[in-house]
Every structure is written in C-alpha cells, then in structure tokens.
Scaffold this active site. Structure first.
Site: not given
Ligand SMILES: Cc1cc2nc3c(=O)[nH]c(=O)nc-3n(C[C@H](O)[C@H](O)[C@H](O)COP(=O)(O)OP(=O)(O)OC[C@H]3O[C@@H](n4cnc5c(N)ncnc54)[C@H](O)[C@@H]3O)c2cc1C
Length: 610
Positions: A454
């Site tokens: 989220e």
């Molecule tokens: C168990 C689980 C359930 C989930 N459920 C859902 C769901 O129901 N629906 C859905 O759509 N998604 C879902 N997600 C996905 C989740 O919302 C994303 O994993 C999360 O938003 C982070 O995106 P990413 O994994 O692509 O990380 P990335 O976007 O690659 O980011 C990696 C890290 O980089 C940092 N970062 C990235 N951008 C910035 C910025 N602009 N400023 C500062 N720091 C930054 C943060 O620390 C971040 O953790 C789920 C994930 C998990 C693991």
C-alpha cells in the site's frame, strides 16, 4: 497458543467519553447509531474474532495456501470462517443500506477492522480488500455494476481485489505494461501480468471482481511511460453480463502464489490477463495529444480514493498486530519466573519472581500499550474528521485537510510502530519467542508487510513532505499547528496537565522548526526533503499521538477525581500517557537534528566504492 481478547473497554472509552458519540448525531451515518446498536456491533465482532478468526491464525500460518493448476485453496477452516463472516453481515458493515450494507460510519467499523486484524490478519485481508474494491465500484462503476455486482460483494457472496503492481513496478506505476484495447461493444480486452495481488485467487467465494489499472495505447498503438494513459477497469473472474446473468470464465488466470515471510494464509497471486474482458470505470478519457500532458482519467480518482481508504486500513493493521502481540507478551510476563526484582525479591518463597518485575520488561510492554492506545485514538479521531469533512459543519474544510495530512502518517508511523511493538513483544518471550509453536514470532512476520505494501513507508513520507505539506499554500500543516497549538494554549496553564502539555508543546515547536527547515531547504534542493522525509513523518506521528495522549490525560484526570473507587482504568491511561511523554517525545530533538543534516552525505555515498 496465542490468545486474543478484544479491547472493548477502550473502544467504549474512546467512543463515549473522549469523542462523545452522542454529540455527533448530525454527522453522516451517526444519526442512526443507538448505544444498543454500537454495543451489539462491538460484542458480536469481538465474539467472531475471538472464537472463529483467532483460533485459525496460527494453523493458517502453518498450513498456508495451496496452489494447483490455477486453483488456490485456503487453509483448513477458512472457508467455514468466511461463510460465518459473510452470513453475519460483516462484509457490508460500512456499505450503504441501498447496496445491502449496514451503513455504519468508519468511526465504528474501524474497531471491527482492528479486531479482525488482531485476530487473523491473513483472513481479514480477504474481506478488507473486497471492501476497498466495492467502495471504488460504488463510486466509479456503471449503474449495472452497482445493481448487479456491488450488492453481491457487499453481501460477501463475491470478493474483490486491487491490482496495481507488476513485475517491474510497484511504486513507479508509470512503468506499467498491462494494456487494454477497446472493443466494438465498448468493453476492452486486457493483456498483461499483475503480481502480488492479495486475495487474487481463492476458494472462499464464487466470483472475484478485480479492480485493475492498465494503459490505453495512444493513437499510434504505443503506451507511454507516464500516468496519462492509465485507466481504471473492472475485470471479473467469471464474466457478469450487464443484465446480471452469469457468463463464462474470463481470461484472467492465477499463474502462481508467492511463498512468503508472513500473512501466509492470504493468497498473494500472480494474475495473468490474457484477452480478459475489462470494463472501464469512469468516463472515457480524452485521447492523449502529441506533446501535451493530459490529466489523469476520471476513473483514476476512484482508484486513488480506494488507495487512500486502504492506507488508513493498513495503519489500523499496525495497531491490531501490536495489540495482540502486547496481550500475549503481557500474559507471558505474568507467568514466567525469571530473576528477582532489583529492589529485592517480591516473592521470597518462590525460586524467582515473575518476569513482570523487571523495569526493562515493563518498558517493552508499556511501549506497546502506549502506542496501541494512543494510535487507536488518533485513528478514531481521523475517521471522525472524515465524517466531519462530509458534513455541513463549519469546520468541514479543516477536518478534510487534517484527515488528508495524517493519512500517510497513520499508514507509515503506525505500521513502523506496529512492527516495533511486535518485535518487543517477542523479546518478552526470550528464546521462546523465536520458537514457532509459541506463535509470537508470527506477529513479527505478519507485521512486517504492513510497512511495505500500500505504498512503502519511505514513499508515504515523500507523499507527506513532497505533496501534503505544500498543497494549497501549506493549508494542512497550518490547520494542524493551529489545532494542536490552540489546545495547548487553552490547557497549558493547568498545573495538573503540565506533565503532558509541556512535552507536547516542546514536540510541536520542534515539528514547526522542522517544517520551516524543509520549506526553506527542501524546495532549494529536493534531496534535502527526500533525506529528511522519514524522520519528519515520525516526528509528526510522535507529536500527534502525544497530543492525543494529552487530551486523554486531561479526561482521565477529571474522571479519576470523579470516580475514585473505579479509577484504575483512568490511572492506567495516565501511566501510558506519561510513558509517551518521557520516552517518545524525547526522540523529537534527535529527529529534528537528523532532518537538518540534509541530503548531502547521503548523496555523497558512492555505492561503487568497495
Ligand atoms: C504480501 C504482499 C501483498 C501485496 N498486495 C498487493 C495488492 O493486493 N495489490 C497490489 O497492487 N500490490 C500489492 N502488493 C505490492 C506492494 O504494494 C508493492 O510491493 C509495494 O508498493 C512496493 O513496490 P515494489 O515492490 O515494486 O518496490 P519498488 O517500487 O521497486 O521500490 C523498492 C523500494 O525502493 C524505495 N523507493 C521506491 N520509490 C521511492 C521513492 N519515490 N522515494 C523513496 N523511496 C522509494 C522504497 O524503500 C521501496 O520499498 C503486495 C506486496 C506484497 C509483498
């Protein structure tokens, strides 16, 4: 095996005494709230959570979900529990009566959400996301969807999901690749892959309604790496015809589910969209013209609304997991014998005293308790502000600003603290906390995801600092400072409240200094804003919970004097309030110092140097 008792006394205190529910009758949904109705909701939800959901928490974690050829089975007992949940009307608690729901305001439903998250986070996420999905459909869906689909989601017959994340992007949704092509009948064909979709496939309900964002290609058939062509769609697992009759299986299939650290009983699905029939939500966007940046489509606003509600829900998950972890750690510390009290044995006839005699164990327990109760009050107050924002009250604009400002704080600070609390609760168990049978390590594993999904907490902090502070000429922080500062002006001279008002005043001054520093240095160099954002969000979280504790302390001081024989509840509130003032507010100067350090060192870090 872990235990859970719903904190009903605290809910009653907050609703009736602190926020005086009977004085809120003019707010939407509050007029019909009789004391009996609220009591019925609280006690029945407590029973459901304590007797049906919580007993499945540990076994669900052990067993996890099962995947075979696109079919997902939830752990033993989940289907029956979901049936009881739906039949009890819990799926539609906040939905309007016109859709078959109970129409209760989130001021009340927040307590049910917290109880179910404490009892069984993995289970609670299925109906929780479904509620977010049907709320979006109620806002942005076509009339036939509102007639034939929403009521079935409200009743729990069908569930819903939120599909945003893709393999190459979760935060940066500009990069998404899932695309749609419009068909002659006005529907779209969707192709692409979404990952990490909570409740994306399961055996709890007959149909799953996916709320999906995807790109509409431009006139040349190309999709751009920006948000201008992103639109919001509904994609049912089984097609529903516009007259409500059931259709065939749609082209959306679960490719696999993730093996993961926590919430193992919630299926986290890879969903493959293969010419899936999709319905656009909201009006058709204007085609993107070359060289121009179109505003995002109206349907996207429905998605942002859904995400905002979900962010508050995740903050409440932080409170819920901290509450249950605290309850179990306390029970353990009241049973386990280890060492003697520093001031001499409390029970000299026993080989050792109870663990609870040790100041450090008390520190850990009080850390959890002071967070949970203070944060719960802030979350409930925020739901009240959301109701005021939708009312005719003069302060509605201020209420909307405050709710908007605090949404990322609730999401990020409460989930950071929820994880911290779960970890401390585990520490109270010593080595036994690390052993799976005892169940407390599950809370740590479950709590961890709340900081990431989220919107990762660092991204929430950027939302606060980069967007919320400056919007409308800084109207939101100004409203916040006026409110908290005004309360301190009114109460600061009261000697009985000095223990609480003085530290909060100190915290507020430091928060104002931090805000000014970011306004001056964050605009000049955005890396300064990015470097200080997480500390700033924590600072605002500590001050906000501190202010709420000062308000509670004022009330508890009055009540304690009025009811001396039954004052232990209020005495306990004062102890928790003092903990926050003595142990959390002192973080504020440190956070300000870190914010003022700016981004220079972080940007000087060369990741290529060995
Ligand atoms: C168990 C689980 C359930 C989930 N459920 C859902 C769901 O129901 N629906 C859905 O759509 N998604 C879902 N997600 C996905 C989740 O919302 C994303 O994993 C999360 O938003 C982070 O995106 P990413 O994994 O692509 O990380 P990335 O976007 O690659 O980011 C990696 C890290 O980089 C940092 N970062 C990235 N951008 C910035 C910025 N602009 N400023 C500062 N720091 C930054 C943060 O620390 C971040 O953790 C789920 C994930 C998990 C693991």
């Amino acid at each position: 095996m872990p235990v859970y008792r719903a904190p009903l006394q605290d809910y009653r205190f907050l609703m009736n005494e602190l926020f005086e529910i009977e004085k809120q009758k003019d707010l939407p949904g509050f007029g019909e709230l009789s004391p009996d109705l609220v009591e019925d909701v609280l006690t029945n939800a407590a029973r459901l959570c304590e007797e049906i959901l919580q007993p499945l928490n540990q076994s669900g974690d052990e067993e996890g979900c099962h995947y075979e050829n696109g079919v997902v089975r939830t752990p033993k007992g989940f289907k029956e529990a979901y049936k009881a949940y739906a039949q009890g009307g819990w799926s539609g608690l906040s939905a309007p009566a016109s859709f078959g729901g109970s129409g209760l305001p989130s001021f009340v439903t927040m307590t049910v959400a917290e109880m179910s998250q404490s009892a069984n986070q993995a289970f609670a996420m299925y109906p929780g996301l479904s509620m977010a999905a049907y709320s979006a459909l109620m806002g942005a869906g076509a009339p036939w969807m509102k007639e034939h689909i929403v009521p079935r989601m409200v009743s729990g017959e069908w569930t819903g999901t939120m599909c945003l994340t893709e393999p190459n992007c979760g935060t940066d949704l500009r990069l998404m690749k899932t695309r749609v092509v419009e068909q002659d009948d006005g529907t779209y064909k969707m192709n692409g892959t979404k990952i990490f979709i909570s409740g994306g496939e399961h055996d709890l309900a007959d149909n799953i309604i996916h709320m999906v964002i995807a790109k509409i290609p431009d006139e040349n058939g190309a999709i751009r790496d920006d948000l201008s062509t992103v639109n919001f769609f509904m994609v049912p697992k089984y097609i529903v015809k516009e007259d409500g009759t059931p259709g065939p299986r749609n082209g959306v299939m679960c490719g696999s589910i993730e093996k993961k650290m926590g919430i193992r009983a919630n299926a986290t699905a890879v969903l493959n969209f293969d010419d899936a029939v999709a319905w656009r939500l909201g009006p058709k966007p204007e085609p993107a013209k070359a060289g121009e940046k179109p505003s995002s489509a109206a349907g996207m606003r429905g998605m942002f609304g859904m995400m905002n509600a979900a962010r508050l829900g995740v903050g409440v998950q932080g409170i819920g997991v901290a509450e249950v972890a605290y309850q179990n750690a306390l029970a353990y510390a009241l049973e386990r014998r280890v060492g003697h009290a520093l001031t001499g044995p409390k029970e000299p006839d026993k080989p050792a005293d109870l663990e609870i005699v040790h100041p450090d164990v008390r520190r850990m327990l009080l850390h959890c308790r002071s967070f949970v109760e203070g944060a719960r009050a802030v979350a409930m107050w925020t739901t009240l502000n959301m109701a005021i924002a939708n009312s005719n009250r003069a302060e509605r604009e201020t209420a909307a600003l405050l709710a908007d400002l605090l949404t990322p704080v609730i999401k990020a600070f409460f989930t950071d603290m929820g994880f911290e609390a779960a970890n401390m609760a585990m520490q109270c168990y010593g080595g036994h906390g690390y052993i799976r049978d005892n169940g407390v390590e599950q809370f740590v594993r479950d709590a961890r995801i709340n900081q990431t999904y989220e919107g990762a907490n660092g991204v929430q902090a950027m939302d606060l600092v980069g967007r919320k502070l400056g919007r409308k000429g800084g109207a939101a922080p100004m409203a916040y400072f006026a409110l908290v500062g005004g309360w301190l002006d009114d109460n600061g001279a009261d000697e009985k409240l000095a223990l609480y008002a003085k530290p909060v005043k100190r915290g507020l001054d430091l928060l104002q200094q931090a805000t000014l520093w970011l306004a001056q240095n964050g605009i000049a160099n955005p890396d300064n804003a990015g470097a200080g954002a997480v500390d700033y969000l924590r600072l605002m979280g500590i001050v906000t919970v501190g202010w709420m504790w000062a308000r509670i302390a004022k009330l508890a001081t009055e009540k304690r004097a009025a009811h001396p024989p039954s004052s232990s509840f209020y005495e306990a509130k004062l102890v928790s309030a003092r903990y926050w003032m003595e142990r959390m507010i002192p973080e504020c100067p440190m956070l300000l110092e870190r914010i003022r350090a700016g981004g220079e060192t972080l940007m000087a870090f060369d990741p290529m140097v060995a």
